[in-house]
Motif scaffolding. Structure first.
Motif, PDB file in Angstrom:
ATOM      1  N   ILE A  92       0.983  -1.234   0.191  1.00 58.42           N
ATOM      2  CA  ILE A  92      -0.019  -0.350   0.173  1.00 58.42           C
ATOM      3  C   ILE A  92       0.985   1.177  -0.050  1.00 58.42           C
ATOM      4  O   ILE A  92       1.686   1.376   0.690  1.00 58.42           O
ATOM      5  CB  ILE A  92      -0.854   0.132   1.214  1.00 58.42           C
ATOM      6  CG1 ILE A  92      -1.779  -1.336   1.297  1.00 58.42           C
ATOM      7  CG2 ILE A  92      -1.942   1.253   1.285  1.00 58.42           C
ATOM      8  CD1 ILE A  92      -2.634  -1.303   2.597  1.00 58.42           C
ATOM      9  N   HIS A  93       0.641   2.096  -1.076  1.00 57.58           N
ATOM     10  CA  HIS A  93       1.227   3.603  -0.862  1.00 57.58           C
ATOM     11  C   HIS A  93       0.126   4.464  -0.962  1.00 57.58           C
ATOM     12  O   HIS A  93      -0.757   4.316  -1.381  1.00 57.58           O
ATOM     13  CB  HIS A  93       1.980   3.778  -2.225  1.00 57.58           C
ATOM     14  CG  HIS A  93       2.429   5.171  -2.505  1.00 57.58           C
ATOM     15  ND1 HIS A  93       3.165   5.869  -1.747  1.00 57.58           N
ATOM     16  CD2 HIS A  93       1.934   5.765  -3.626  1.00 57.58           C
ATOM     17  CE1 HIS A  93       3.218   7.127  -2.020  1.00 57.58           C
ATOM     18  NE2 HIS A  93       2.413   7.178  -3.096  1.00 57.58           N
ATOM     19  N   CYS A  94       0.301   5.336   0.289  1.00 64.04           N
ATOM     20  CA  CYS A  94      -0.679   6.559   0.353  1.00 64.04           C
ATOM     21  C   CYS A  94      -0.076   7.753   0.937  1.00 64.04           C
ATOM     22  O   CYS A  94       1.197   7.614   1.325  1.00 64.04           O
ATOM     23  CB  CYS A  94      -1.769   5.881   1.116  1.00 64.04           C
ATOM     24  SG  CYS A  94      -1.330   5.504   3.078  1.00 64.04           S
ATOM     25  N   HIS A  95      -0.825   8.715   0.958  1.00 65.96           N
ATOM     26  CA  HIS A  95      -0.415   9.881   1.596  1.00 65.96           C
ATOM     27  C   HIS A  95      -0.873  10.553   2.793  1.00 65.96           C
ATOM     28  O   HIS A  95      -1.582  11.577   3.057  1.00 65.96           O
ATOM     29  CB  HIS A  95      -0.796  11.117   0.645  1.00 65.96           C
ATOM     30  CG  HIS A  95       0.023  10.713  -0.844  1.00 65.96           C
ATOM     31  ND1 HIS A  95      -0.335  11.571  -1.985  1.00 65.96           N
ATOM     32  CD2 HIS A  95       0.855   9.792  -1.507  1.00 65.96           C
ATOM     33  CE1 HIS A  95       0.225  11.019  -3.023  1.00 65.96           C
ATOM     34  NE2 HIS A  95       1.020  10.034  -2.741  1.00 65.96           N
ATOM     35  N   ALA A  96      -1.136   9.379   3.775  1.00 66.97           N
ATOM     36  CA  ALA A  96      -1.805   9.730   4.825  1.00 66.97           C
ATOM     37  C   ALA A  96      -1.109  10.753   5.689  1.00 66.97           C
ATOM     38  O   ALA A  96       0.151  11.130   5.662  1.00 66.97           O
ATOM     39  CB  ALA A  96      -1.752   8.348   5.808  1.00 66.97           C
ATOM     40  N   ASN A 155       8.957  14.505   1.125  1.00 63.71           N
ATOM     41  CA  ASN A 155       7.763  15.295   0.362  1.00 63.71           C
ATOM     42  C   ASN A 155       6.889  14.560  -0.523  1.00 63.71           C
ATOM     43  O   ASN A 155       6.463  15.091  -1.522  1.00 63.71           O
ATOM     44  CB  ASN A 155       8.561  16.395  -0.440  1.00 63.71           C
ATOM     45  CG  ASN A 155       9.698  17.116   0.311  1.00 63.71           C
ATOM     46  OD1 ASN A 155      10.805  16.685   0.354  1.00 63.71           O
ATOM     47  ND2 ASN A 155       9.216  18.298   0.657  1.00 63.71           N
ATOM     48  N   HIS A 156       6.378  13.391  -0.070  1.00 68.11           N
ATOM     49  CA  HIS A 156       5.532  12.633  -1.005  1.00 68.11           C
ATOM     50  C   HIS A 156       4.513  11.847   0.047  1.00 68.11           C
ATOM     51  O   HIS A 156       3.281  12.296   0.396  1.00 68.11           O
ATOM     52  CB  HIS A 156       6.136  11.668  -1.794  1.00 68.11           C
ATOM     53  CG  HIS A 156       5.443  10.969  -2.505  1.00 68.11           C
ATOM     54  ND1 HIS A 156       5.960  10.386  -3.641  1.00 68.11           N
ATOM     55  CD2 HIS A 156       4.161  10.773  -2.749  1.00 68.11           C
ATOM     56  CE1 HIS A 156       4.999   9.544  -4.271  1.00 68.11           C
ATOM     57  NE2 HIS A 156       4.015   9.973  -3.661  1.00 68.11           N
ATOM     58  N   GLY A 157       5.091  10.837   0.765  1.00 73.32           N
ATOM     59  CA  GLY A 157       4.038   9.897   1.473  1.00 73.32           C
ATOM     60  C   GLY A 157       4.805   8.692   2.262  1.00 73.32           C
ATOM     61  O   GLY A 157       5.813   8.762   2.312  1.00 73.32           O
TER      62      GLY A 157
HETATM   63 ZN   LIG Z   1       2.097   8.920  -4.067  1.00 74.99          ZN
END
Ligand SMILES: [Zn+2]
Length: 211
Positions: A92-96, A155-157
């Motif tokens: 899972i990749h996300c920007h929580a 700077n991303h997630g």
């Molecule tokens: Zn992303």
């Protein structure tokens, strides 16, 4: 597992990520190993609102057969992590918001303040920034999966791997809570690290559980 059931699981986890505010808007992507391929969310799809047609398979070189949609732009990173780690079966990749706050502050989640986090993650390192979807992003981020299951992307997630989808989802929730508590402790003005002896004890336990 039948394709239909695998998609159902991915849709369920995507919805939960939305309910917990872990994946805002159309950011983030999700995948699982599926037979000899990878099943991954489509580029531009919203994880909380995935439809069966937003999920499709690609091989480990990211070749796919779909005229209407493309796999997520993070596909190469997912493929690389699966290639490196046979024990990882879901990503899972996300920007929580809380973990991403540490990613923008360039602060790895490495302070040993909660035993559960030391147990699950050891620490969550920070990968250098690179343009999303670029080869540099794969290079900067994947290398940490040698020793870690979760990596902040500057700077991303965040990106997290699990032995299955449920494991990856629980780790995501755990990481976000860790970041929230860490931040709260900074607002309160103090926190106390676990002692080296206590950390050692947890590391011993990690070995027993094969972490
Ligand atoms: Zn992303």
């Amino acid at each position: 597992m039948h394709e239909h059931n695998t998609k159902r699981l991915l849709i369920e986890v995507g919805k939960k990520l939305g309910e917990k505010n872990l994946s805002p808007g159309t950011s983030g992507n999700i995948s699982v190993r599926y037979k000899k391929n990878i099943m991954i969310s489509a580029s531009g799809s919203a994880l909380p609102d995935l439809k069966p047609e937003d999920l499709f398979t690609m091989d480990f070189c990211c070749n796919f057969n779909n005229e209407k949609k493309k796999p997520s732009s993070a596909k190469h990173l997912h493929a690389k992590i699966y290639e490196m780690r046979p024990d990882i079966n879901a990503i899972i990749h996300c920007h929580a918001p809380y973990v991403s706050s540490f990613a923008v502050a360039h602060m790895p989640l490495s302070k040993p303040i909660i035993s559960e986090n030391v147990f699950y993650f050891g620490e969550i390192p920070l990968a250098d920034y690179a343009m999303p979807s670029s080869d540099a992003l794969v290079k900067n981020t994947a290398k940490f999966f040698d020793e870690h299951d979760a990596v902040l992307m500057a700077n991303h997630g965040i990106i997290i791997g699990g032995k299955d989808l449920k494991d990856a989802y629980y780790k995501m929730q755990t990481a976000e809570t860790y970041a929230q508590i860490y931040l709260n402790s900074m607002i309160l003005g103090q926190s106390f690290d676990l002692s080296p002896e206590h950390i050692e004890e947890i590391h011993e336990l990690r070995k027993v559980f094969g972490k």
